[in-house]
Design an enzyme around this catalytic site. Structure first.
Site, PDB file in Angstrom:
ATOM      1  N   HIS A   1       0.835  -1.201   0.000  1.00  0.00           N
ATOM      2  CA  HIS A   1       0.000   0.000   0.000  1.00  0.00           C
ATOM      3  C   HIS A   1       0.873   1.255   0.000  1.00  0.00           C
ATOM      4  CE1 HIS A   1      -2.818  -3.049   1.370  1.00  0.00           C
ATOM      5  NE2 HIS A   1      -3.829  -2.193   1.280  1.00  0.00           N
TER       6      HIS A   1
ATOM      7  N   HIS B   1       0.010  -3.865   9.894  1.00  0.00           N
ATOM      8  CA  HIS B   1       1.419  -3.948   9.554  1.00  0.00           C
ATOM      9  C   HIS B   1       2.244  -3.541  10.766  1.00  0.00           C
ATOM     10  CE1 HIS B   1       1.829  -4.968   5.311  1.00  0.00           C
ATOM     11  NE2 HIS B   1       0.803  -4.177   5.027  1.00  0.00           N
TER      12      HIS B   1
ATOM     13  N   ASP C   1       7.436  -2.649   8.468  1.00  0.00           N
ATOM     14  CA  ASP C   1       6.842  -2.913   7.151  1.00  0.00           C
ATOM     15  C   ASP C   1       6.530  -1.606   6.421  1.00  0.00           C
ATOM     16  OD1 ASP C   1       6.878  -5.521   8.058  1.00  0.00           O
ATOM     17  OD2 ASP C   1       4.793  -5.468   8.712  1.00  0.00           O
TER      18      ASP C   1
END
Length: 297
Positions: free
Chosen positions: A202, A242, A246
């Protein structure tokens, strides 16, 4: 008359031969030993070369003003140097997290109140997940638009590089799902399916799209994507979707693969220019031959 006495000299023994500088090894191979003086000269020359190199060292030319100038004109590397010393002290004095305890994540601590809020209000969590999915669709649409409609494939190539590397790393090291994860059927990928934690696609895709917008001087759109990306990071930490690492690596991955895609494009352009120049030169050479043939004919 007395006969003259004759003295008998003793037979001379064979004198011992001087030891040869060549000595024979048991297998019959002749080996040469360096003389001590030669070794001494070699060591002296090596030491002399080392001293000459040391005498030409760059740091010996520094002055007090130069050292102060580094701090004044290059503050960022100085801050990094101080950070290096600080985190070395932290790393070597920190207690390791035992295997039976969940990983320590500072981002989870900072967003503890937001996590409680979303946990107590599942509807709000679903709405935010849906909005995040819309943002992912915006990223995907823009990246494909730049290639299919504008003919600029750099962002698409960067995304392909990024997601390929993410798939490899995500499979090689499969991190455990964070404790307290708040999933939603409206979140991308839709349907609460499994996903790789390391690293965040993302965030990386949003960085790739934003960098392309900045190259095209679409400043308002790029700043909008940056703000939405920050909100996305906060939401992913709050829902424990996350780990902080990350998301941080996702930012770096977006920058890295955008740069690699640019280098890939440049290499292909150089190859195309070389082929074009070679073709042009060849056609010019053939036309000259034809002209010369006509003149001779």
């Amino acid at each position: 008359m007395n006969r003259p006495t004759t003295r008998h000299r003793p037979a001379l023994k064979n004198k011992p031969k001087q030891p040869s500088r060549k000595s024979h090894s048991p297998n019959g191979v002749v080996t040469k030993h360096k003389d001590f003086s030669d070794m001494k000269k070699s060591l002296y020359s090596s030491a002399k070369n080392f001293c000459s190199c040391l005498g030409n060292a760059h740091f010996l030319k520094w002055r007090a003003g130069d050292i102060c100038g580094v701090v004044v004109h290059h503050p960022v590397p100085c801050v990094f140097a101080a950070s290096l010393l600080f985190f070395m002290a932290v790393e070597y004095t920190l207690r390791m997290v035992p295997p039976t305890v969940p990983p320590f994540d500072l981002g989870f601590i900072v967003t503890k109140n937001l996590h409680r809020l979303l946990e107590s209000r599942p509807t709000l969590n679903t709405i935010l997940a849906g909005l995040n999915t819309v943002f992912v669709g915006m990223q995907t649409t823009y990246i494909l638009w730049t290639w299919l409609m504008e003919g600029r494939p750099r962002a698409t190539i960067s995304a392909l590089f990024m997601f390929t590397c993410r798939g490899i790393l995500g499979y090689v090291t499969q991190l455990p799902l964070p404790e307290g994860f708040l999933g939603s059927g409206a979140d991308f990928p839709v349907g609460n399916v499994s996903f790789f934690l390391f690293y965040s696609g993302h965030v990386a895709a949003s960085i790739i799209a934003s960098l392309d917008m900045k190259r095209m001087k679409r400043w308002e759109l790029s700043y909008t994507f940056d703000i939405l990306n920050v909100l996305q990071v906060i939401r992913l930490l709050s829902t424990r979707g996350h780990y902080t690492i990350d998301l941080a690596v996702g930012i770096g991955a977006g920058i890295l693969f955008d740069s690699l895609a640019g280098k890939y494009e440049d290499s292909k352009k150089r190859e195309a220019s070389l082929v074009t120049s070679a073709t042009t030169h060849g056609s010019f050479y053939n036309s000259q031959k034809e002209r010369n043939g006509e003149l001779l004919g």
